[in-house]
Design a protein around this motif. Structure first.
Motif, PDB file in Angstrom:
ATOM      1  N   THR A  12      -2.431  -4.918  31.741  1.00 17.41           N
ATOM      2  CA  THR A  12      -3.582  -5.557  31.095  1.00 17.41           C
ATOM      3  C   THR A  12      -3.312  -7.041  30.886  1.00 17.41           C
ATOM      4  O   THR A  12      -4.166  -7.894  31.158  1.00 17.41           O
ATOM      5  CB  THR A  12      -3.898  -4.868  29.752  1.00 17.41           C
ATOM      6  N   THR A  16      -5.403 -10.011  32.765  1.00 14.64           N
ATOM      7  CA  THR A  16      -6.071 -11.010  31.925  1.00 14.64           C
ATOM      8  C   THR A  16      -5.561 -12.407  32.244  1.00 14.64           C
ATOM      9  O   THR A  16      -6.352 -13.356  32.373  1.00 14.64           O
ATOM     10  CB  THR A  16      -5.866 -10.671  30.438  1.00 14.64           C
ATOM     11  N   VAL A  34     -12.495 -14.229  26.003  1.00 15.73           N
ATOM     12  CA  VAL A  34     -11.793 -12.965  26.246  1.00 15.73           C
ATOM     13  C   VAL A  34     -12.131 -12.024  25.100  1.00 15.73           C
ATOM     14  O   VAL A  34     -11.968 -12.386  23.935  1.00 15.73           O
ATOM     15  CB  VAL A  34     -10.267 -13.174  26.319  1.00 15.73           C
ATOM     16  N   ILE A  36     -11.511  -8.009  23.744  1.00 19.48           N
ATOM     17  CA  ILE A  36     -10.765  -6.770  23.886  1.00 19.48           C
ATOM     18  C   ILE A  36     -11.318  -5.797  22.857  1.00 19.48           C
ATOM     19  O   ILE A  36     -11.419  -6.133  21.670  1.00 19.48           O
ATOM     20  CB  ILE A  36      -9.259  -6.982  23.655  1.00 19.48           C
ATOM     21  N   VAL A  45     -11.397  -4.760  28.418  1.00 25.15           N
ATOM     22  CA  VAL A  45     -10.982  -6.154  28.350  1.00 25.15           C
ATOM     23  C   VAL A  45     -11.948  -6.917  29.244  1.00 25.15           C
ATOM     24  O   VAL A  45     -12.081  -6.618  30.427  1.00 25.15           O
ATOM     25  CB  VAL A  45      -9.526  -6.358  28.836  1.00 25.15           C
ATOM     26  N   VAL A  47     -13.286 -10.783  30.474  1.00 25.86           N
ATOM     27  CA  VAL A  47     -13.059 -12.226  30.553  1.00 25.86           C
ATOM     28  C   VAL A  47     -14.307 -12.837  31.187  1.00 25.86           C
ATOM     29  O   VAL A  47     -14.614 -12.563  32.350  1.00 25.86           O
ATOM     30  CB  VAL A  47     -11.802 -12.564  31.393  1.00 25.86           C
TER      31      VAL A  47
END
Length: 98
Positions: A12, A16, A34, A36, A45, A47
């Motif tokens: 993760t 990311t 970002v 989460i 997650v 972005v």
């Protein structure tokens, strides 16, 4: 607090990090967000950037960053979704069971 095993945590983080690097290197965004979250047993997650975007269908298979992100997602049984359009930014979404 999102609970992840060591492989999920590592992959993760790497996905990311690559999404952020791609945004900074290629997208020329003024903002990157970002997020989460964990809902039930699903970790997400996301972005998002407001950069110049691109046509994902026009990207060659030689893009090692995108390929690496997909391989990392597969390694932890995750789904990686990439959405982008020219001049409309990019969204990278990683989803998996925790």
């Amino acid at each position: 607090e999102v609970q992840l095993d060591s492989a999920q945590r590592r992959e993760t983080w790497m996905i990311t990090r690559e999404a952020l690097r791609n945004a900074a290197t290629h997208g020329e965004p003024s903002q990157v967000v970002v997020m989460i979250s964990q809902e039930g047993g699903t970790v997400r997650v996301r972005v998002d950037d407001d950069g110049k975007g691109f046509d994902p269908l026009a990207v060659s298979g030689e893009r090692f960053g995108l390929t690496g992100m997909k391989e990392r997602a597969n390694a932890i049984g995750a789904r990686l979704t990439l959405s982008s359009n020219p001049r409309q930014g990019t969204c990278v979404l990683l989803e998996f069971a925790s």
